[in-house]
Design an enzyme around this catalytic site. Structure first.
Site, PDB file in Angstrom:
ATOM      1  N   GLU A 221       0.863  -1.192   0.000  1.00 53.72           N
ATOM      2  CA  GLU A 221       0.000   0.000   0.000  1.00 53.72           C
ATOM      3  C   GLU A 221       0.886   1.224   0.000  1.00 53.72           C
ATOM      4  O   GLU A 221       1.727   1.383   0.887  1.00 53.72           O
ATOM      5  CB  GLU A 221      -0.792   0.098   1.308  1.00 53.72           C
ATOM      6  CG  GLU A 221      -1.963  -0.794   1.463  1.00 53.72           C
ATOM      7  CD  GLU A 221      -2.631  -0.533   2.822  1.00 53.72           C
ATOM      8  OE1 GLU A 221      -2.733   0.634   3.246  1.00 53.72           O
ATOM      9  OE2 GLU A 221      -3.008  -1.504   3.464  1.00 53.72           O
TER      10      GLU A 221
ATOM     11  N   ASP B 189      -5.887   7.792  11.207  1.00 48.87           N
ATOM     12  CA  ASP B 189      -4.513   7.387  11.500  1.00 48.87           C
ATOM     13  C   ASP B 189      -4.078   7.800  12.894  1.00 48.87           C
ATOM     14  O   ASP B 189      -4.412   8.876  13.376  1.00 48.87           O
ATOM     15  CB  ASP B 189      -3.549   8.016  10.486  1.00 48.87           C
ATOM     16  CG  ASP B 189      -3.658   7.345   9.130  1.00 48.87           C
ATOM     17  OD1 ASP B 189      -4.045   6.166   9.096  1.00 48.87           O
ATOM     18  OD2 ASP B 189      -3.376   7.999   8.117  1.00 48.87           O
TER      19      ASP B 189
END
Lengths: 254, 409
Positions: free
Chosen positions: A51, A62
């Site tokens: 990724e 995140d």
């Protein structure tokens, strides 16, 4: 083979060869655009799928580690244009297929039609968009029409009915978030994770990979029988931040 | 996506927007991580049931009357009227409990949070008014409360930090990012992503994923409904011009809703023009932004060509935010509300004028609306103008003290 099938196949092959597939996450442009190609190549050499994280100024899903890498990458001048240019130059030299992992706004700013075209030209096989839920998936049509994988994300709090609809729409693999929370956090209730992963794999006809908070071989071993692959990000980016190579970390995970 | 703008306005007036997916025409929606979707669905269900429930409405009204102090007064401002050559009316939301309109939404959401079984509440705050309102509402209904606040705002809105802590809230300064409201929103959302089942996030503005823009509007509509009734009772007419300040836009959206169907009432919004039009010097989203997705909804956004969110600057912490509620984006899109940038120094001058002519210290946020209202009165023949004074300026003493020390006022 269409792009999303390349991703599914890479996960299946990784699982068959190593017992579990490995998906590595690297933030594009971290710690610099110059250093990024070598880090990406290292990740590709030791993982089944990689990724490529598109840095965003407000990455709400995140945790601290990945937030910091995004901030540093933006400060170092990473842009979608530069990232796609770098990937195009690397195309054909990397040992694993790529996914883009990015929040919706930078992708919209780049243009989803343009992204569909450029992704194929740069050897990108799909996208993960954490803030594009099921109801808004229609927006990703230019990407799905191009055969790119649109990775479906599910979480332990996703209802059964919703889970069924998400896995039906997902291509490439299903991303099973193993903990409720942001990236990088590990929660220890293994039995409920195994039960949850069993539910996801039973519902899905494509591979299932588990992610969020996976940091050690011990974590990977507890998931080995329950899913097709694991996704590792924060632990790798913390290592990059400390100037360590990620190849040995990935090797040590399986 | 329809381009029939008149139809969209009528749908809005008729209560048909947002649609079932949370869109106000091309704006709005629910762009969040999957983890949050069940929590948003649960909250939306709880809110819809509550707003239809007579017992809930009675309880809310009792709190509004005896605790918040509603209705807040509508006041004729004679000396300001003379100075502006206009008939100036002020909606005194600064007289609501805790000193700003924010209490309307915080109280409503806290009651719903309790009703749906939330164990704790998390909130973000810029100017501190929403944080204080949420801390007060949580104390009132008996829920623990955590408030995220940008470290820069903790400093410039120090009195409100003390108030929040006194009311039992835990204030968590956020020093990441730009250390203002946007970073506080990021952090509050992250907290919520980590515990969506136990926590209710009381979002303070008409921004964020569906159903927040809708529910915040529903709880702030009381400002516009009261204002319209009071104008007819006291002025015997509706205003020619109605002005509110907009950051995320919660006071303004509630205020406008009283007048959306009155085509003869011009509606205006004052954005934070900061110190200039360059990127990073202001927070004038509608004047300088483009459509984009931030914090869960599609709206107008200050961003660069790569979709990275721009830094903002404003003397007012409450307006210092790079996006605006999606319903405002629609109102601009259909031409019903006109948005204008107001510079810091013009806002401070307007603040001083209200202090000196009417003995009211407004917050620096509504001072932007006052400055715009004065500008809009120029060249007109004795217009009737209504300004929403959405908060009082006590919390701005550190800023005003600093400006006085620097010789700026």
């Amino acid at each position: 083979m269409r792009a999303h099938e390349v991703i599914s196949q890479a996960i299946t092959d990784g699982r068959d060869t190593h017992g579990i597939a490995l998906v590595a996450y690297v933030t594009a442009g971290y710690p610099s655009m110059d250093a990024f190609p070598a880090i990406l190549a290292d990740a590709c050499a030791h993982a089944d799928v990689v990724e490529v994280g598109i840095p965003f100024s407000n990455p709400i899903a995140d945790g601290g580690s990945l937030q910091e890498t995004a901030r540093a990458a933006l400060k170092a001048g990473a842009t979608m244009n530069k990232i796609m240019h770098t990937l195009r130059e690397l195309d054909g030299t990397l040992a694993a297929p790529l996914l883009l992992m990015g929040y919706l706004n930078p992708l919209l700013a780049y243009g989803l039609d343009r992204l569909a075209d450029d992704a194929q030209a740069a050897g990108v096989h799909g996208v993960i968009v954490p803030d594009l839920p099921l109801e808004a998936l229609g927006m990703a049509e230019p990407l799905t029409d191009a055969g790119l994988a649109t990775i479906g994300m599910v979480s332990p709090v996703t209802s059964d009915a919703r889970l069924a609809r998400i896995v039906e729409r997902a291509t490439g693999f299903v991303y099973a978030v193993t903990s409720v929370g942001v990236t990088g956090q590990h929660r220890s209730d293994q039995s409920s994770i195994v039960e949850y992963l069993h539910k996801v794999t039973s519902a899905a006809t494509i591979p299932v990979c588990a992610g969020f908070g996976i940091r050690s071989k011990q974590h990977v071993d507890t998931l080995r029988e329950s899913c097709d692959g694991v996704i590792v990000g924060s632990a790798l980016m913390e290592a990059v931040g400390e100037g360590r190579a990620i190849g040995p970390i990935l090797q040590g995970l399986r | 996506m329809t381009t029939d703008t008149s139809n969209l306005l009528q749908q809005l007036i008729d209560g048909e927007l947002p649609d079932e997916r949370g869109f106000f025409g091309p704006f709005g929606g629910r762009f969040v991580p999957e983890t949050l979707v069940p929590a948003l669905e649960r909250f939306e269900r709880g809110a819809r049931e509550a707003l239809k429930d007579g017992a809930f409405k009675t309880e809310l009204r009792q709190h509004q009357e005896t605790w918040v102090g509603r209705p807040t007064p509508l006041m004729y401002a004679p000396r300001l009227s003379e100075a502006w050559k206009a008939q100036v009316w002020l909606k005194r939301e600064d007289l609501a409990h805790t000193g700003a309109h924010k209490i309307n939404n915080a109280l409503g959401q806290a009651l719903i949070a309790k009703r749906i079984g939330a164990q704790r509440v998390v909130a973000e705050t810029g100017a501190g008014q929403h944080g204080v309102a949420t801390a007060a509402a949580c104390a009132r209904v008996g829920l623990p409360c955590i408030v995220y606040m940008g470290a820069k705002d903790v400093e410039r809105q120090a009195p409100n930090v003390v108030r929040m802590r006194r009311m039992g809230a835990e204030v968590r300064p956020v020093s990441t990012g730009d250390a203002t409201l946007r970073a506080a929103v990021d952090e509050a959302i992250r907290h919520w992503v980590g515990d969506p089942q136990g926590t209710h996030y009381i979002l303070g503005s008409a921004v964020g994923p569906h159903p927040f823009p809708w529910i915040v509007r529903e709880f702030q509509k009381v400002i516009g409904v009261e204002s319209r009734r009071q104008m007819l009772e006291q002025a015997w007419k509706l205003p020619d011009i109605a002005v509110a300040c907009v950051g995320g836009g919660s006071n303004a959206i509630g205020f406008y809703h009283g007048f959306l169907g009155d085509a003869e009432v011009e509606l205006h919004g004052a954005e934070a023009g900061g110190i200039g039009p360059a990127v990073g010097q202001h927070a004038a989203t509608m004047s300088g932004g483009t459509p984009g997705v931030l914090h869960g909804s599609r709206s107008m956004l200050l961003q660069d060509g790569d979709g990275q969110v721009s830094d903002t600057q404003s003397v007012s912490a409450g307006l210092d935010y790079p996006a605006i509620g999606p319903e405002h984006a629609l109102l601009a899109h259909v031409g019903r509300v006109h948005y204008h940038a107001v510079r810091d120094h013009d806002a401070i001058a307007a603040l001083d004028e209200l202090c000196r002519l009417e003995g009211i210290l407004p917050a620096v946020e509504p001072a932007h609306a006052l400055a715009l209202a004065r500008r809009l009165c120029e060249g007109r023949d004795d217009p009737t103008v209504l300004v929403n004074v959405c908060g009082r300026g006590d919390k701005d003493m550190p800023i005003l003290t600093r400006l006085a020390e620097e010789g700026n006022t």
